[in-house]
Enzyme design. Structure first.
Site, PDB file in Angstrom:
ATOM      1  N   LYS A 255     -47.567  13.340 -34.262  1.00 48.34           N
ATOM      2  CA  LYS A 255     -48.444  13.431 -32.794  1.00 48.34           C
ATOM      3  C   LYS A 255     -49.191  13.252 -32.038  1.00 48.34           C
ATOM      4  CE  LYS A 255     -50.340  16.927 -36.654  1.00 48.34           C
ATOM      5  NZ  LYS A 255     -51.457  17.987 -37.866  1.00 48.34           N
TER       6      LYS A 255
ATOM      7  N   LYS B 110     -38.648  21.372 -38.744  1.00 42.13           N
ATOM      8  CA  LYS B 110     -38.852  22.369 -39.488  1.00 42.13           C
ATOM      9  C   LYS B 110     -39.514  23.513 -38.176  1.00 42.13           C
ATOM     10  CE  LYS B 110     -43.177  20.900 -40.418  1.00 42.13           C
ATOM     11  NZ  LYS B 110     -44.294  20.571 -41.128  1.00 42.13           N
TER      12      LYS B 110
ATOM     13  N   LYS C 224     -46.031  26.345 -36.167  1.00 41.50           N
ATOM     14  CA  LYS C 224     -46.351  27.246 -35.241  1.00 41.50           C
ATOM     15  C   LYS C 224     -46.487  26.205 -33.977  1.00 41.50           C
ATOM     16  CE  LYS C 224     -49.742  25.952 -38.865  1.00 41.50           C
ATOM     17  NZ  LYS C 224     -51.232  26.658 -39.436  1.00 41.50           N
TER      18      LYS C 224
HETATM   19  P1  AMP Z   1     -49.902  23.350 -41.943  1.00 36.56           P
HETATM   20  O1  AMP Z   1     -48.749  25.090 -40.843  1.00 36.56           O
HETATM   21  O2  AMP Z   1     -48.984  22.317 -41.151  1.00 36.56           O
HETATM   22  O3  AMP Z   1     -51.328  23.520 -41.998  1.00 36.56           O
HETATM   23  O4  AMP Z   1     -49.420  23.291 -43.364  1.00 36.56           O
HETATM   24  C1  AMP Z   1     -49.838  24.812 -44.159  1.00 36.56           C
HETATM   25  C2  AMP Z   1     -49.091  24.531 -45.524  1.00 36.56           C
HETATM   26  O5  AMP Z   1     -47.405  25.184 -44.819  1.00 36.56           O
HETATM   27  C3  AMP Z   1     -48.491  22.875 -46.233  1.00 36.56           C
HETATM   28  O6  AMP Z   1     -48.347  23.525 -47.323  1.00 36.56           O
HETATM   29  C4  AMP Z   1     -47.171  22.592 -44.959  1.00 36.56           C
HETATM   30  O7  AMP Z   1     -46.306  21.906 -46.239  1.00 36.56           O
HETATM   31  C5  AMP Z   1     -46.733  24.066 -45.174  1.00 36.56           C
HETATM   32  N1  AMP Z   1     -45.355  24.439 -44.343  1.00 36.56           N
HETATM   33  C6  AMP Z   1     -45.965  24.325 -43.120  1.00 36.56           C
HETATM   34  N2  AMP Z   1     -44.626  24.493 -42.497  1.00 36.56           N
HETATM   35  C7  AMP Z   1     -43.380  24.587 -43.148  1.00 36.56           C
HETATM   36  C8  AMP Z   1     -42.595  25.408 -43.123  1.00 36.56           C
HETATM   37  N3  AMP Z   1     -41.636  25.208 -42.083  1.00 36.56           N
HETATM   38  N4  AMP Z   1     -41.412  25.488 -44.130  1.00 36.56           N
HETATM   39  C9  AMP Z   1     -42.393  25.015 -46.178  1.00 36.56           C
HETATM   40  N5  AMP Z   1     -43.463  24.921 -45.770  1.00 36.56           N
HETATM   41  C10 AMP Z   1     -44.059  24.387 -44.628  1.00 36.56           C
END
Ligand code: AMP
Ligand code: TRP
Length: 338
Positions: free
Chosen positions: A112, A195, A198
């Site tokens: 990041k 991955k 967003k």
């Molecule tokens: P974040 O969007 O980074 O705040 O992630 C929120 C939750 O979603 C966390 O538990 C991440 O591990 C999960 N997560 C985010 N992106 C993915 C993805 N592409 N595949 C699986 N889990 C995800």
């Protein structure tokens, strides 16, 4: 000891299928067996710049998605982090427990912060300490997260250990990661090696929780493939990231195993898989999306859930903070005499 789940999602933009399959859907399944706290981590979000109006709406969106996906806010606690002051307070204490070297090794910070580390916020560097505080403020014992958060959870365990050792107490449990489900890592529809995220500039790379049935079908139709037919065994997915991703998503949504999904599409073209995938994606997501959209039009209900959750979370955190203060040697406020 009470088995207690804590997990969090950042309110930083569109929720997508990765968040749903990698996180929220698994939380729904856990609520029968554990006491759960699910947190919209707005303090984490501001480690990088957030537009205030967008932060407010994203916070409500994440809370709405949790409720729409089926988490019961009466039985469990849904809240946003900044409404419970103990998170920031315990994070400060953990800033004094964790070592610079531990944080310097965190791959998410390196990713990041990029090349311009001097310009990253101090908060971005200390981010994992706040995450440890989130969990340990409630003596959380189990933490459902995606693969990408494992390293941060390791650090939370190290902090709990060091605190307990330094002060010769057993204040904190050592929290366990729960990596659940078949689709722990949902990849981009445009690149099976990246991955689903967003922050990807291409909206075609992800299925958003707000996408309607036509959009979902269109994105799946346009998803990247390779020129071969689908393999007839699991090993055949190894060097084929796009096939692996689409099969993995299908298996998760159809509630089947990857092996069974491979068998179902053995020797077929991608188009057959895509067609079935669209059907299961729409069938799974549309009831949740309907409820999600309904809630987004009813801000008062979301705000009530968050206020009620914050109150209950505060009540749980207070005895833990008091214990931590005593252990460290902070004086308690005394009533004035007379
Ligand atoms: P974040 O969007 O980074 O705040 O992630 C929120 C939750 O979603 C966390 O538990 C991440 O591990 C999960 N997560 C985010 N992106 C993915 C993805 N592409 N595949 C699986 N889990 C995800
Ligand atoms: N860092 C997590 C993410 O980006 C979100 C998070 C914050 C979290 N605090 C947490 C996850 C505590 C689990 C437990 O996905």
């Amino acid at each position: 000891m009470t088995e207690r789940i804590f997990s969090g999602v950042q309110p930083t933009g569109n929720l997508h299928l990765g968040n749903y399959l990698g996180a929220i859907r698994n939380w729904v399944a856990l609520q029968n067996d554990f006491e759960c706290l699910f947190c919209v981590v707005d303090l984490h979000a501001i480690t990088v710049w957030q537009d205030p109006a967008k932060l407010r709406s994203s916070t409500r969106e994440v809370a709405a998605a949790m409720i729409a996906a089926g988490i019961d806010p009466k039985k469990h606690i849904i809240f946003n982090q900044s409404q419970v002051p103990g998170h920031a307070e315990l994070a400060w204490i953990f800033n004094c427990v964790a070592r610079m070297g531990w944080l310097g090794r965190m791959t998410q910070f390196k990713e990041k912060a990029g090349k311009d580390r001097e310009n990253a916020s101090v908060g971005l560097f200390a981010y994992p300490n706040l995450m440890a505080a989130d969990i340990l403020l409630y003596k959380g014992t189990h933490v459902p997260v995606g693969e990408d958060q494992k390293q941060h959870l390791e650090l939370a365990r190290d902090i709990a250990h060091k605190f307990n050792n330094d002060f010769k107490t057993e204040t904190f449990p050592i929290p366990e990661p729960l990596i659940l489900g078949t689709a722990t890592r949902v990849m981009s529809l445009k690149d099976g090696t990246a991955k689903m995220s967003k922050s990807d500039p291409s909206d075609l790379s992800r299925i958003n929780m707000t996408d309607d049935a036509d959009t979902i079908a269109r994105k799946i139709r346009k998803a990247k493939t390779d020129p071969d037919l689908l393999p007839d065994n699991r090993a055949g997915l190894d060097a084929r990231p796009e096939a692996r991703n689409l099969i993995g998503i299908y298996a998760a949504l159809a509630d089947t195993t990857v092996d069974a999904a491979v068998e179902e599409f053995a020797g077929q073209q991608f188009s057959a898989l895509k067609e079935r995938l669209s059907e299961v994606a729409v069938a799974n997501l549309s009831p949740i999306q309907d409820e999600y959209r309904r809630l987004l039009d009813d801000k008062a209900t979301i705000d009530d859930v968050l206020a009620d959750g914050a109150e209950r979370a505060c009540a749980l955190s207070e005895p833990v903070l008091r214990e931590v203060h005593d252990v460290i040697g902070f004086l308690r406020p005394k009533r004035k005499r007379g």
